[in-house]
Motif scaffolding. Structure first.
Motif, PDB file in Angstrom:
ATOM      1  N   PHE A  71       0.820  -1.210   0.000  1.00  0.00           N
ATOM      2  CA  PHE A  71       0.000   0.000   0.000  1.00  0.00           C
ATOM      3  C   PHE A  71       0.855   1.261   0.000  1.00  0.00           C
ATOM      4  CE2 PHE A  71      -2.781  -3.221   1.896  1.00  0.00           C
ATOM      5  CZ  PHE A  71      -3.864  -3.112   1.040  1.00  0.00           C
ATOM      6  N   ALA A  72       0.326   2.288  -0.694  1.00  0.00           N
ATOM      7  CA  ALA A  72       0.957   3.602  -0.729  1.00  0.00           C
ATOM      8  C   ALA A  72      -0.169   4.639  -0.731  1.00  0.00           C
ATOM      9  CB  ALA A  72       1.834   3.754  -1.961  1.00  0.00           C
ATOM     10  N   PHE A  73       0.203   5.910  -0.664  1.00  0.00           N
ATOM     11  CA  PHE A  73      -0.778   6.987  -0.685  1.00  0.00           C
ATOM     12  C   PHE A  73      -0.497   7.922  -1.844  1.00  0.00           C
ATOM     13  CE2 PHE A  73      -0.673   5.508   3.641  1.00  0.00           C
ATOM     14  CZ  PHE A  73      -2.022   5.429   3.964  1.00  0.00           C
ATOM     15  N   ARG A  74      -1.581   8.308  -2.560  1.00  0.00           N
ATOM     16  CA  ARG A  74      -1.466   9.277  -3.641  1.00  0.00           C
ATOM     17  C   ARG A  74      -2.181  10.547  -3.198  1.00  0.00           C
ATOM     18  NH1 ARG A  74      -5.306   9.365  -8.502  1.00  0.00           N
ATOM     19  NH2 ARG A  74      -6.417  10.578  -6.919  1.00  0.00           N
ATOM     20  N   THR A  75      -1.496  11.668  -3.282  1.00  0.00           N
ATOM     21  CA  THR A  75      -2.102  12.936  -2.886  1.00  0.00           C
ATOM     22  C   THR A  75      -2.151  13.884  -4.078  1.00  0.00           C
ATOM     23  OG1 THR A  75       0.017  13.881  -2.225  1.00  0.00           O
ATOM     24  CG2 THR A  75      -1.254  12.772  -0.518  1.00  0.00           C
ATOM     25  N   VAL A  76      -3.154  14.742  -4.079  1.00  0.00           N
ATOM     26  CA  VAL A  76      -3.280  15.804  -5.080  1.00  0.00           C
ATOM     27  C   VAL A  76      -3.177  17.117  -4.314  1.00  0.00           C
ATOM     28  CG1 VAL A  76      -4.738  16.842  -6.849  1.00  0.00           C
ATOM     29  CG2 VAL A  76      -4.777  14.365  -6.500  1.00  0.00           C
ATOM     30  N   VAL A  77      -2.211  17.953  -4.693  1.00  0.00           N
ATOM     31  CA  VAL A  77      -1.946  19.207  -3.994  1.00  0.00           C
ATOM     32  C   VAL A  77      -2.087  20.373  -4.966  1.00  0.00           C
ATOM     33  CG1 VAL A  77      -0.249  20.488  -2.629  1.00  0.00           C
ATOM     34  CG2 VAL A  77      -0.339  18.009  -2.472  1.00  0.00           C
ATOM     35  N   ILE A  78      -2.791  21.425  -4.519  1.00  0.00           N
ATOM     36  CA  ILE A  78      -2.960  22.647  -5.301  1.00  0.00           C
ATOM     37  C   ILE A  78      -2.112  23.730  -4.639  1.00  0.00           C
ATOM     38  CG2 ILE A  78      -4.625  24.325  -6.200  1.00  0.00           C
ATOM     39  CD1 ILE A  78      -5.380  21.521  -7.018  1.00  0.00           C
ATOM     40  N   VAL A  79      -1.318  24.441  -5.439  1.00  0.00           N
ATOM     41  CA  VAL A  79      -0.491  25.532  -4.920  1.00  0.00           C
ATOM     42  C   VAL A  79      -0.749  26.762  -5.784  1.00  0.00           C
ATOM     43  CG1 VAL A  79       1.861  26.351  -4.547  1.00  0.00           C
ATOM     44  CG2 VAL A  79       1.295  23.987  -4.065  1.00  0.00           C
ATOM     45  N   GLY A  81      -0.123  19.308  -8.408  1.00  0.00           N
ATOM     46  CA  GLY A  81       0.899  18.270  -8.340  1.00  0.00           C
ATOM     47  C   GLY A  81       0.358  17.030  -7.663  1.00  0.00           C
ATOM     48  N   THR A  82       0.839  15.877  -8.106  1.00  0.00           N
ATOM     49  CA  THR A  82       0.483  14.617  -7.449  1.00  0.00           C
ATOM     50  C   THR A  82       1.745  14.021  -6.862  1.00  0.00           C
ATOM     51  OG1 THR A  82       0.781  13.367  -9.492  1.00  0.00           O
ATOM     52  CG2 THR A  82      -1.442  14.126  -8.999  1.00  0.00           C
ATOM     53  N   GLY A  83       1.593  13.402  -5.711  1.00  0.00           N
ATOM     54  CA  GLY A  83       2.716  12.752  -5.068  1.00  0.00           C
ATOM     55  C   GLY A  83       2.295  11.390  -4.571  1.00  0.00           C
ATOM     56  N   LYS A  84       3.190  10.422  -4.681  1.00  0.00           N
ATOM     57  CA  LYS A  84       2.885   9.075  -4.220  1.00  0.00           C
ATOM     58  C   LYS A  84       4.040   8.583  -3.366  1.00  0.00           C
ATOM     59  CE  LYS A  84       1.123   6.367  -7.372  1.00  0.00           C
ATOM     60  NZ  LYS A  84       0.993   5.325  -8.411  1.00  0.00           N
ATOM     61  N   ALA A  85       3.694   8.058  -2.182  1.00  0.00           N
ATOM     62  CA  ALA A  85       4.717   7.545  -1.281  1.00  0.00           C
ATOM     63  C   ALA A  85       4.065   6.588  -0.290  1.00  0.00           C
ATOM     64  CB  ALA A  85       5.409   8.688  -0.548  1.00  0.00           C
ATOM     65  N   ARG A  86       4.905   5.873   0.464  1.00  0.00           N
ATOM     66  CA  ARG A  86       4.388   4.926   1.458  1.00  0.00           C
ATOM     67  C   ARG A  86       3.741   5.638   2.636  1.00  0.00           C
ATOM     68  NH1 ARG A  86       6.952  -0.120   1.326  1.00  0.00           N
ATOM     69  NH2 ARG A  86       5.368  -0.749   2.821  1.00  0.00           N
ATOM     70  N   GLY A  87       4.178   6.864   2.918  1.00  0.00           N
ATOM     71  CA  GLY A  87       3.616   7.641   4.028  1.00  0.00           C
ATOM     72  C   GLY A  87       2.928   8.893   3.508  1.00  0.00           C
ATOM     73  N   VAL A  88       1.894   9.345   4.203  1.00  0.00           N
ATOM     74  CA  VAL A  88       1.134  10.516   3.769  1.00  0.00           C
ATOM     75  C   VAL A  88       1.987  11.785   3.747  1.00  0.00           C
ATOM     76  CG1 VAL A  88      -0.852  11.991   4.294  1.00  0.00           C
ATOM     77  CG2 VAL A  88      -1.055   9.523   4.504  1.00  0.00           C
ATOM     78  N   PRO A  89       2.784  12.099   4.774  1.00  0.00           N
ATOM     79  CA  PRO A  89       3.573  13.342   4.729  1.00  0.00           C
ATOM     80  C   PRO A  89       4.537  13.408   3.538  1.00  0.00           C
ATOM     81  CG  PRO A  89       3.574  12.445   6.946  1.00  0.00           C
ATOM     82  CD  PRO A  89       2.950  11.416   6.068  1.00  0.00           C
ATOM     83  N   ASP A  90       5.160  12.271   3.211  1.00  0.00           N
ATOM     84  CA  ASP A  90       6.070  12.249   2.059  1.00  0.00           C
ATOM     85  C   ASP A  90       5.309  12.473   0.759  1.00  0.00           C
ATOM     86  OD1 ASP A  90       8.275  11.822   3.640  1.00  0.00           O
ATOM     87  OD2 ASP A  90       8.214   9.626   3.435  1.00  0.00           O
ATOM     88  N   ALA A  91       4.120  11.875   0.652  1.00  0.00           N
ATOM     89  CA  ALA A  91       3.307  12.038  -0.552  1.00  0.00           C
ATOM     90  C   ALA A  91       2.872  13.497  -0.706  1.00  0.00           C
ATOM     91  CB  ALA A  91       2.094  11.122  -0.500  1.00  0.00           C
ATOM     92  N   ILE A  92       2.511  14.148   0.396  1.00  0.00           N
ATOM     93  CA  ILE A  92       2.106  15.556   0.348  1.00  0.00           C
ATOM     94  C   ILE A  92       3.289  16.432  -0.056  1.00  0.00           C
ATOM     95  CG2 ILE A  92       1.385  17.521   1.773  1.00  0.00           C
ATOM     96  CD1 ILE A  92      -0.378  15.533   3.334  1.00  0.00           C
ATOM     97  N   ARG A  93       4.465  16.160   0.502  1.00  0.00           N
ATOM     98  CA  ARG A  93       5.662  16.938   0.155  1.00  0.00           C
ATOM     99  C   ARG A  93       5.984  16.806  -1.334  1.00  0.00           C
ATOM    100  NH1 ARG A  93      10.295  15.255  -0.726  1.00  0.00           N
ATOM    101  NH2 ARG A  93      10.021  13.237   0.313  1.00  0.00           N
ATOM    102  N   LYS A  94       5.928  15.578  -1.863  1.00  0.00           N
ATOM    103  CA  LYS A  94       6.212  15.356  -3.289  1.00  0.00           C
ATOM    104  C   LYS A  94       5.199  16.075  -4.171  1.00  0.00           C
ATOM    105  CE  LYS A  94       8.411  10.813  -3.038  1.00  0.00           C
ATOM    106  NZ  LYS A  94       8.280   9.410  -3.464  1.00  0.00           N
ATOM    107  N   GLY A  95       3.914  16.001  -3.791  1.00  0.00           N
ATOM    108  CA  GLY A  95       2.875  16.677  -4.562  1.00  0.00           C
ATOM    109  C   GLY A  95       3.069  18.183  -4.564  1.00  0.00           C
ATOM    110  N   SER A  96       3.443  18.720  -3.416  1.00  0.00           N
ATOM    111  CA  SER A  96       3.674  20.153  -3.296  1.00  0.00           C
ATOM    112  C   SER A  96       4.851  20.595  -4.168  1.00  0.00           C
ATOM    113  CB  SER A  96       3.937  20.502  -1.832  1.00  0.00           C
ATOM    114  OG  SER A  96       4.254  21.837  -1.691  1.00  0.00           O
TER     115      SER A  96
END
Length: 181
Positions: A36-44, A54-69
């Motif tokens: 399992f991983a998490f995909r986040t969609v971030v608007i800046v 931006g979209t970010g995907k990672a095993r943890g939510v904070p990392d996914a949010i950082r990548k999306g940002s």
């Protein structure tokens, strides 16, 4: 008699409006089961006509949010604005999502929901009418909205290309004070 030190603030001040639009859990099937991983969609956006998704995907939510940002900041686009709204109506599609954007007179507010509201508010649009049709997938609706905002043409460029006065191609509420119409 030493001077009182001010707190140090060497890091540049971030003036961007950052919103996490969507967090989904996704799975990759491997030999031992599911991973399992998490995909986040971030608007800046800067609330002054620049916005990115931006979209970010990672095993943890904070990392996914950082990548999306980071992706959203890297892929920001400029939007043509007329005061607090857009210069003309536009319709755009991305995947199965279709989004209609129409200018509104001052004081109307943002008539939008979900992903469309997040994108237009981050871009700095304060008065707009919108309609989202088709797919309700947050990512596709957000990307369709951004495509629509990128299609907008500057009022002065259109007037110059047509050889007319910018007032003649302005939205109706901007022409009210001009004796003609």
């Amino acid at each position: 008699m030493g001077k009182r030190r001010e707190p140090r603030n060497n890091e540049p001040r971030d003036e961007f409006d950052e919103r996490v639009l969507d967090i989904k859990r996704v799975a990759k099937v491997i030999k031992g089961g599911r991973r399992f991983a998490f995909r986040t969609v971030v608007i800046v956006g800067d609330n002054r006509g620049t916005v990115g998704i931006g979209t970010g995907k990672a095993r943890g939510v904070p990392d996914a949010i950082r990548k999306g940002s980071e992706r959203a900041r890297r892929d920001m686009a400029h939007v043509s604005l007329v005061g607090t709204t857009i210069p003309h109506p536009v319709t755009s599609r991305f995947g199965g999502a279709e989004v209609m954007l129409r200018p509104a007179s001052p004081g109307t507010g943002v008539i939008a929901g979900g992903a469309v509201r997040a994108v237009v508010e981050a871009a700095g649009i304060r008065d707009i009418l919108t309609k989202s049709k088709g797919s309700s997938n947050m990512l596709n609706v957000a990307r369709a909205t951004l495509l629509g905002l990128q299609q907008l043409q500057d009022m002065h460029d259109v007037a110059k290309a047509r050889g007319k006065d910018p007032v003649t191609v302005a939205p109706f509420w901007m022409r009210r004070g001009e004796g003609g119409s």
